[in-house]
Motif scaffolding. Sequence first.
Motif, PDB file in Angstrom:
ATOM      1  N   PRO A  11       0.848  -1.236  -0.138  1.00  0.00           N
ATOM      2  CA  PRO A  11       0.175   0.091  -0.147  1.00  0.00           C
ATOM      3  C   PRO A  11       0.728   1.126  -0.078  1.00  0.00           C
ATOM      4  O   PRO A  11       1.909   1.176   0.240  1.00  0.00           O
ATOM      5  CB  PRO A  11      -0.743  -0.073   1.321  1.00  0.00           C
ATOM      6  N   LYS A  12       0.438   2.280  -0.594  1.00  0.00           N
ATOM      7  CA  LYS A  12       0.853   3.812  -0.597  1.00  0.00           C
ATOM      8  C   LYS A  12       2.225   3.851  -1.544  1.00  0.00           C
ATOM      9  O   LYS A  12       3.186   4.132  -1.119  1.00  0.00           O
ATOM     10  CB  LYS A  12       1.067   4.286   0.776  1.00  0.00           C
ATOM     11  N   ALA A  50      -8.154 -10.554  -3.427  1.00  0.00           N
ATOM     12  CA  ALA A  50      -7.326 -10.221  -2.193  1.00  0.00           C
ATOM     13  C   ALA A  50      -7.887 -10.223  -0.855  1.00  0.00           C
ATOM     14  O   ALA A  50      -7.628 -10.872   0.101  1.00  0.00           O
ATOM     15  CB  ALA A  50      -6.547  -8.900  -2.550  1.00  0.00           C
ATOM     16  N   PHE A  51      -9.160  -9.426  -0.840  1.00  0.00           N
ATOM     17  CA  PHE A  51     -10.036  -9.412   0.342  1.00  0.00           C
ATOM     18  C   PHE A  51     -10.412 -10.958   0.629  1.00  0.00           C
ATOM     19  O   PHE A  51     -10.118 -11.388   2.110  1.00  0.00           O
ATOM     20  CB  PHE A  51     -11.362  -8.621   0.429  1.00  0.00           C
ATOM     21  N   LEU A  52     -10.785 -11.584  -0.103  1.00  0.00           N
ATOM     22  CA  LEU A  52     -11.551 -12.906   0.163  1.00  0.00           C
ATOM     23  C   LEU A  52     -10.499 -13.833   0.686  1.00  0.00           C
ATOM     24  O   LEU A  52     -10.689 -14.946   1.326  1.00  0.00           O
ATOM     25  CB  LEU A  52     -12.360 -13.232  -0.819  1.00  0.00           C
ATOM     26  N   LEU A  53      -9.045 -13.753  -0.133  1.00  0.00           N
ATOM     27  CA  LEU A  53      -8.136 -14.757   0.132  1.00  0.00           C
ATOM     28  C   LEU A  53      -7.423 -14.362   1.507  1.00  0.00           C
ATOM     29  O   LEU A  53      -6.358 -14.877   2.072  1.00  0.00           O
ATOM     30  CB  LEU A  53      -7.042 -14.761  -0.895  1.00  0.00           C
ATOM     31  N   GLY A  54      -7.930 -13.244   2.105  1.00  0.00           N
ATOM     32  CA  GLY A  54      -7.478 -12.658   3.478  1.00  0.00           C
ATOM     33  C   GLY A  54      -8.626 -13.090   4.373  1.00  0.00           C
ATOM     34  O   GLY A  54      -8.206 -12.516   5.655  1.00  0.00           O
ATOM     35  N   GLU A  91      -2.915  -3.864  -4.031  1.00  0.00           N
ATOM     36  CA  GLU A  91      -2.214  -3.672  -2.779  1.00  0.00           C
ATOM     37  C   GLU A  91      -2.781  -4.526  -1.610  1.00  0.00           C
ATOM     38  O   GLU A  91      -1.853  -4.616  -0.410  1.00  0.00           O
ATOM     39  CB  GLU A  91      -2.207  -2.463  -2.497  1.00  0.00           C
ATOM     40  N   ASN A  92      -3.917  -4.991  -1.600  1.00  0.00           N
ATOM     41  CA  ASN A  92      -4.602  -5.650  -0.499  1.00  0.00           C
ATOM     42  C   ASN A  92      -4.225  -7.042  -0.401  1.00  0.00           C
ATOM     43  O   ASN A  92      -4.256  -7.840   0.523  1.00  0.00           O
ATOM     44  CB  ASN A  92      -6.125  -5.810  -0.745  1.00  0.00           C
ATOM     45  N   PHE A  93      -3.453  -7.448  -1.485  1.00  0.00           N
ATOM     46  CA  PHE A  93      -2.771  -9.002  -1.283  1.00  0.00           C
ATOM     47  C   PHE A  93      -1.803  -8.801  -0.039  1.00  0.00           C
ATOM     48  O   PHE A  93      -1.455  -9.477   0.680  1.00  0.00           O
ATOM     49  CB  PHE A  93      -2.046  -9.204  -2.739  1.00  0.00           C
ATOM     50  N   VAL A 118       6.129 -12.549  -7.881  1.00  0.00           N
ATOM     51  CA  VAL A 118       5.589 -11.594  -6.958  1.00  0.00           C
ATOM     52  C   VAL A 118       6.226 -10.503  -7.030  1.00  0.00           C
ATOM     53  O   VAL A 118       7.319 -10.284  -6.453  1.00  0.00           O
ATOM     54  CB  VAL A 118       5.708 -12.170  -5.687  1.00  0.00           C
ATOM     55  N   LEU A 119       5.638  -9.277  -7.306  1.00  0.00           N
ATOM     56  CA  LEU A 119       6.306  -7.865  -7.609  1.00  0.00           C
ATOM     57  C   LEU A 119       5.777  -6.949  -6.397  1.00  0.00           C
ATOM     58  O   LEU A 119       4.755  -6.851  -6.263  1.00  0.00           O
ATOM     59  CB  LEU A 119       5.849  -7.218  -8.731  1.00  0.00           C
ATOM     60  N   VAL A 120       6.605  -6.504  -5.607  1.00  0.00           N
ATOM     61  CA  VAL A 120       6.173  -5.948  -4.519  1.00  0.00           C
ATOM     62  C   VAL A 120       7.283  -4.435  -4.505  1.00  0.00           C
ATOM     63  O   VAL A 120       8.286  -4.323  -4.547  1.00  0.00           O
ATOM     64  CB  VAL A 120       6.464  -6.446  -3.076  1.00  0.00           C
TER      65      VAL A 120
END
Length: 331
Positions: A11-12, A50-54, A91-93, A118-120
């Motif tokens: 995030p951000k 992302a939400f549901l996998l969290g 970004e929620n992943f 996986v890119l961050v």
Amino acid sequence: MPDCWLHIGAPKTGSTALERFLSGHQARLAEQGLCYPSSVMRACGHHDLAFLLGGGYPGWATPQDRGLDELLAALKVEIAAAGRPVILSSENFYLLSDPQMVARALDGIGLAPARTRVLVYLRRQDEAHLSWYNQAVKAQGYAGELEDCIAECRDLWDYDARLEAWAAVFGEGNIFVRPFDDLPGGDVRRDFLAVLGLPEAGFDLTGAPVNTALNPDLLAYQRAVNRLPLSPQEKRRHHKPLMALSRAAAGSGLFVEGPLMDGAARRDLLARYQSGNRAVARRWLGRDELFKHIASDMPQAAAHPELTPEKLAAIQGWLLARPDSRPEPPP
């Protein structure tokens, strides 16, 4: 070429701008042999996955009706029809998802974790905390002070621990770390194209920033609204007009401007993350420091905001004048 590029934020770090860019260039990406899926896209990103996998939607998010299995089934069909490597972005992943659950879900629809990159993007923690606090107040209904938010979210910016969890599942060699302050021109879109080996030709890289921070006075105003007994969606009803006001009033002297943290506080905060940052830098970047530009003369903090009657009148006048602040007419 991997089966999947999974952009997880953090995030951000310009995620909203990147997702708008990707959703606006689906056809161009297809010409380059990549698929940015539509079937599970909302607000330009793949946030629902992302939400549901969290484990489910956080209180500040607006849910949609489809469950995880339905979303994955739709994505599987789209991927099979496209027959191209996939880009997924939210970004929620990073914020919410369990890497093990993400890997299992991708594997179930034919995207092998061993062939997923996986890119961050990582932002210096003082700036990340400040920006996250601004976001939490203006869009998530948060009513606490900056110090409260820092204490509650300290682990969120522990990059060493966070990336270890992703590396343990997807493999160390599949984690691509990009320090935010290394980006060419500060533009995450250009860097994303470079990482994927795509030419800039044919992509529109113009456009204004899409997620303006509120100045300290407007943050204080929104924080007061957030204390009201309203839903998160009702509390953030004015956040876009307030961002527009923050942009329009910049430099006018009407409101307090500047960061909420002084240099001493920034240095103290960064010291807490120093060893972890160094471990990330050595592991994924082959250098000693994760962030190159840690200035000794950091900016002074802004004056403490005071919502005078004149400022409140100005804010209310702006909100009354803005068409995007008015209630929707009845159908």
